[in-house]
Design an enzyme around this catalytic site. Structure first.
Site, PDB file in Angstrom:
ATOM      1  N   LYS A 270      -1.224  -6.680  -9.611  1.00 35.95           N
ATOM      2  CA  LYS A 270      -2.227  -6.732  -8.544  1.00 35.95           C
ATOM      3  C   LYS A 270      -1.893  -5.641  -7.536  1.00 35.95           C
ATOM      4  CE  LYS A 270      -2.828  -8.281  -4.641  1.00 35.95           C
ATOM      5  NZ  LYS A 270      -3.505  -7.154  -3.957  1.00 35.95           N
TER       6      LYS A 270
ATOM      7  N   GLU B  21       9.152  -4.226  13.160  1.00 34.30           N
ATOM      8  CA  GLU B  21       8.939  -3.123  12.225  1.00 34.30           C
ATOM      9  C   GLU B  21       7.682  -2.374  12.659  1.00 34.30           C
ATOM     10  OE1 GLU B  21       7.643  -4.115   8.184  1.00 34.30           O
ATOM     11  OE2 GLU B  21       8.778  -2.405   7.436  1.00 34.30           O
TER      12      GLU B  21
ATOM     13  N   SER C  11       5.207  -7.103   3.278  1.00 35.31           N
ATOM     14  CA  SER C  11       5.762  -7.437   4.596  1.00 35.31           C
ATOM     15  C   SER C  11       6.546  -8.754   4.538  1.00 35.31           C
ATOM     16  CB  SER C  11       4.622  -7.539   5.612  1.00 35.31           C
ATOM     17  OG  SER C  11       3.656  -8.444   5.125  1.00 35.31           O
TER      18      SER C  11
ATOM     19  N   CYS D  82       9.693   1.708   3.367  1.00 34.21           N
ATOM     20  CA  CYS D  82      10.550   0.570   3.696  1.00 34.21           C
ATOM     21  C   CYS D  82      11.984   1.012   3.930  1.00 34.21           C
ATOM     22  CB  CYS D  82      10.501  -0.462   2.589  1.00 34.21           C
ATOM     23  SG  CYS D  82      11.095   0.208   1.054  1.00 34.21           S
TER      24      CYS D  82
ATOM     25  N   PHE E  38       0.809  -1.229   0.000  1.00 31.78           N
ATOM     26  CA  PHE E  38       0.000   0.000   0.000  1.00 31.78           C
ATOM     27  C   PHE E  38       0.840   1.277   0.000  1.00 31.78           C
ATOM     28  CE2 PHE E  38       0.846  -0.160   4.588  1.00 31.78           C
ATOM     29  CZ  PHE E  38       1.053   1.183   4.864  1.00 31.78           C
TER      30      PHE E  38
ATOM     31  N   GLU F 189      -5.055  -3.743  -2.183  1.00 29.36           N
ATOM     32  CA  GLU F 189      -6.499  -3.472  -2.062  1.00 29.36           C
ATOM     33  C   GLU F 189      -6.754  -2.227  -1.210  1.00 29.36           C
ATOM     34  OE1 GLU F 189      -4.744  -5.895  -0.922  1.00 29.36           O
ATOM     35  OE2 GLU F 189      -5.449  -6.749   0.974  1.00 29.36           O
TER      36      GLU F 189
HETATM   37  P1  NAD Z   1       1.394  -6.712   2.873  1.00 32.78           P
HETATM   38  O1  NAD Z   1       2.415  -7.788   2.942  1.00 32.78           O
HETATM   39  O2  NAD Z   1       0.277  -6.745   3.843  1.00 32.78           O
HETATM   40  O3  NAD Z   1       0.690  -6.704   1.418  1.00 32.78           O
HETATM   41  C1  NAD Z   1       1.444  -6.662   0.231  1.00 32.78           C
HETATM   42  C2  NAD Z   1       0.645  -7.332  -0.885  1.00 32.78           C
HETATM   43  O4  NAD Z   1       0.463  -8.716  -0.561  1.00 32.78           O
HETATM   44  C3  NAD Z   1      -0.737  -6.734  -1.101  1.00 32.78           C
HETATM   45  O5  NAD Z   1      -0.973  -6.646  -2.480  1.00 32.78           O
HETATM   46  C4  NAD Z   1      -1.674  -7.735  -0.432  1.00 32.78           C
HETATM   47  O6  NAD Z   1      -2.921  -7.828  -1.068  1.00 32.78           O
HETATM   48  C5  NAD Z   1      -0.921  -9.055  -0.544  1.00 32.78           C
HETATM   49  N1  NAD Z   1      -1.122  -9.931   0.608  1.00 32.78           N
HETATM   50  C6  NAD Z   1      -1.331  -9.564   1.897  1.00 32.78           C
HETATM   51  N2  NAD Z   1      -1.427 -10.659   2.690  1.00 32.78           N
HETATM   52  C7  NAD Z   1      -1.262 -11.728   1.885  1.00 32.78           C
HETATM   53  C8  NAD Z   1      -1.251 -13.126   2.117  1.00 32.78           C
HETATM   54  N3  NAD Z   1      -1.432 -13.636   3.331  1.00 32.78           N
HETATM   55  N4  NAD Z   1      -1.052 -13.949   1.068  1.00 32.78           N
HETATM   56  C9  NAD Z   1      -0.859 -13.456  -0.168  1.00 32.78           C
HETATM   57  N5  NAD Z   1      -0.872 -12.128  -0.447  1.00 32.78           N
HETATM   58  C10 NAD Z   1      -1.062 -11.269   0.559  1.00 32.78           C
HETATM   59  O7  NAD Z   1       2.189  -5.324   2.937  1.00 32.78           O
HETATM   60  P2  NAD Z   1       1.594  -3.856   3.092  1.00 32.78           P
HETATM   61  O8  NAD Z   1       1.063  -3.690   4.472  1.00 32.78           O
HETATM   62  O9  NAD Z   1       0.710  -3.534   1.955  1.00 32.78           O
HETATM   63  O10 NAD Z   1       2.930  -2.981   2.920  1.00 32.78           O
HETATM   64  C11 NAD Z   1       3.795  -2.657   3.981  1.00 32.78           C
HETATM   65  C12 NAD Z   1       4.964  -3.599   4.057  1.00 32.78           C
HETATM   66  O11 NAD Z   1       5.679  -3.595   2.818  1.00 32.78           O
HETATM   67  C13 NAD Z   1       5.988  -3.194   5.109  1.00 32.78           C
HETATM   68  O12 NAD Z   1       6.418  -4.341   5.786  1.00 32.78           O
HETATM   69  C14 NAD Z   1       7.119  -2.575   4.297  1.00 32.78           C
HETATM   70  O13 NAD Z   1       8.392  -2.633   4.907  1.00 32.78           O
HETATM   71  C15 NAD Z   1       7.075  -3.425   3.074  1.00 32.78           C
HETATM   72  N6  NAD Z   1       7.711  -2.763   1.953  1.00 32.78           N
HETATM   73  C16 NAD Z   1       8.936  -3.213   1.576  1.00 32.78           C
HETATM   74  C17 NAD Z   1       9.604  -2.583   0.542  1.00 32.78           C
HETATM   75  C18 NAD Z   1      10.971  -3.041   0.132  1.00 32.78           C
HETATM   76  O14 NAD Z   1      11.472  -2.538  -0.858  1.00 32.78           O
HETATM   77  N7  NAD Z   1      11.599  -3.968   0.826  1.00 32.78           N
HETATM   78  C19 NAD Z   1       9.014  -1.508  -0.127  1.00 32.78           C
HETATM   79  C20 NAD Z   1       7.742  -1.094   0.284  1.00 32.78           C
HETATM   80  C21 NAD Z   1       7.093  -1.725   1.330  1.00 32.78           C
END
Ligand code: NAD
Length: 491
Positions: free
Chosen positions: A175, A384, A228, A283, A151, A178
């Site tokens: 994708k 985090e 994450s 991140c 997000f 959401e």
């Molecule tokens: P998230 O892991 O909750 O969601 C990321 C994506 O995965 C979304 O599209 C979501 O729909 C999908 N998703 C969520 N749960 C899932 C599951 N159980 N199975 C399959 N797909 C699933 O992450 P978020 O809250 O949207 O974003 C924040 C996180 O992203 C933080 O931990 C941040 O550090 C990380 N991030 C990392 C970087 C990097 O470059 N390392 C960059 C940006 C964000």
């Protein structure tokens, strides 16, 4: 409110899902959209993947010089629509307009870099490896690829992958998160103007079911994930189980070390911008600040003053330095972690848990917060937080700071503030993290460099952006050819 549509086969298509989740403006809780989500996502994905597969079969034969032409047009369209796109990012993610524009500039830089794919895909050739025998390596497309985005950067992250994937001859299914689907919808309205082959780039909304459908589909060859750590691990393992190429970027807890010889004024400003920019939801945000040596230099007070001076509010209003966090759940989670930090013995030097933001009573606001001297054996120090919370620790030596950093399970970035070249050299050589900043607050690599990340911040081999992206989105083929002048000669 009508549910958002998918973009499949160059057509805006209703999802097979009947259930939806709400997208709310994080500053006001105003309803912005309803995103389709649920068990029918696999049907949507199957349609998008098959459409991508058909498109890729022709697209991979188009000369690379022609494949990059739509990217030049996309760059122009993104430039022309920057203000409108930035407003949408701000509306759905809560960022300030400056942050939203900064994110878009980073996206555009990746389009520009991917325009160099004809050079980046250039093959290697060795003549006469044996008499009359030449050998060369070419790069070919993979097929259907997928990008699963988080997000916190509704526009930028997809562009670490998308322009390279299509320039290399692949199709891609995007994708979006959401929580913030609207920016990508606007971007797909621009993509719709590119005259790309039908189905080459598709967008499907959804959550876990949609992601699983991508992971399990035999026509999907590569997955680019950012999110994450727990989900990144899951994607990496499941993607591998289904025989796919995977790059999965995870969470972070980024340390910043401040040495006694650092310029206090500059350092405190840059560091607090890094901690509180995008309300700490980056991140590469600085999260743990390690002040080394003599504390009489005033860094503690300077960080406090800088944090306190941040003006929080709705990103579309002028004069706002920091917006809300993404959801009420996120706000509760961050506040719980602040409380736990205090229970674990930290001094709450600056308390931002319940700010009053005039006119925005319902917003998910947390003001800049500083937890000083967190317990090193507690839970918060290794979690985090992903919110506007600085953990301030004091260390005796730079070796203590490096040893602390290297014990972390994360390795996304680490930064150092100093005026000593020798300290900088030691730091960049010894610290176990993929992106290093020296007198830089957010060590975000430019598009021509890979977005590195180590340990639990990354699962895979090749990162997003630049040359790594070209390697990730192509498979190599090595050809050995013999063309003897005299065919009657025995081989
Ligand atoms: P998230 O892991 O909750 O969601 C990321 C994506 O995965 C979304 O599209 C979501 O729909 C999908 N998703 C969520 N749960 C899932 C599951 N159980 N199975 C399959 N797909 C699933 O992450 P978020 O809250 O949207 O974003 C924040 C996180 O992203 C933080 O931990 C941040 O550090 C990380 N991030 C990392 C970087 C990097 O470059 N390392 C960059 C940006 C964000």
């Amino acid at each position: 409110m009508e549910a958002l549509k998918n973009y499949i086969d160059n057509t805006w298509t209703a999802s097979a899902n009947l259930s939806t989740v709400k997208v709310l403006n994080p500053a006001t809780q105003e309803l912005l959209a309803e995103v389709p989500i649920g068990s029918a996502s696999a049907r949507d994905m199957d349609q998008a993947i098959k459409s991508g597969h058909q498109a890729h079969l022709e697209w991979k034969k188009v000369p690379v010089m022609r494949r990059v032409q739509p990217l030049f047009k996309l760059k122009r369209l993104m430039d022309e629509n920057l203000e409108d796109l930035a407003q949408t990012i701000t509306l759905e993610s809560g960022k300030t307009m400056e942050e939203s524009k900064g994110e878009l500039m980073r996206a555009i830089e990746n389009i520009e870099t991917a325009c160099g794919t004809p050079m980046l895909m250039q093959s290697e050739f060795s003549e006469d490896i044996a008499s009359g025998v030449d050998e060369f390596m070419i790069r070919q497309a993979l097929g259907v690829t997928a990008c699963i985005a988080p997000f916190n950067f509704p526009a930028m992250i997809t562009f670490w992958f998308l322009p390279y994937a299509i320039a290399c001859g692949n199709a891609m299914v995007v994708k979006p998160s959401e929580k913030v689907p609207l920016t990508m919808i606007k971007i797909f309205h621009l993509i719709d103007q590119l005259d790309l082959p039908k189905g080459l780039v598709n967008m499907v909304h959804g959550g876990k079911v949609a992601v699983d459908a991508l992971l399990e589909h035999s026509l999907v060859k590569a997955i680019s994930f950012v999110g994450s750590t727990d989900v990144a691990k899951y994607i990496y393992a499941k993607g591998a189980q289904y025989g796919k190429r995977v790059q999965a970027q995870g969470g972070a807890k980024n340390p910043v070390v401040i040495l006694p010889d650092a310029d206090i004024e500059m350092t405190s400003k840059i560091v607090s911008d890094s901690v509180y920019g995008c309300a700490g939801q980056r991140c590469l945000a600085a999260s743990v600040i390690l002040s080394v040596g003599d504390q009489k230099n005033g860094i503690r007070e300077a960080l406090y003053e800088s944090a306190k001076s941040k003006h929080i509010g709705f990103g579309l209003d002028s004069g706002v330095d920091m917006g809300p966090v993404i959801t009420p759940d996120s706000k509760s989670r961050i506040n719980r972690l602040i409380n736990l930090g205090v229970e674990e013995g930290a001094n709450l030097l600056l308390d931002g848990r319940t700010p009053k933001v005039s006119g925005y009573d319902k917003g998910n606001f947390i003001a800049p917060t500083i937890l000083e001297n967190l317990a090193l054996d507690g839970k918060v120090i290794e979690t985090e937080i992903f919110g506007p919370v600085m953990s301030l620790l004091h260390m005796n030596t730079v070796d203590d700071a490096i040893s602390f950093i290297n014990k972390s399970k994360y390795g996304n970035s680490a930064c150092l503030f100093t005026s000593s070249g020798a300290s900088a050299r030691k730091f960049r050589n010894e610290v176990m993290a993929g992106n290093i900043g020296i007198n830089i607050g957010v060590a975000a690599p430019m598009a021509q460099f890979p977005f590195s990340g180590w340990k639990d911040s990354f699962f895979g081999d090749l990162h997003g952006q630049g040359r790594h992206a070209i390697e990730f989105f192509t498979q190599t083929k090595v050809v050995i050819e013999r063309w003897p002048k005299d065919w009657s000669r025995k081989f």
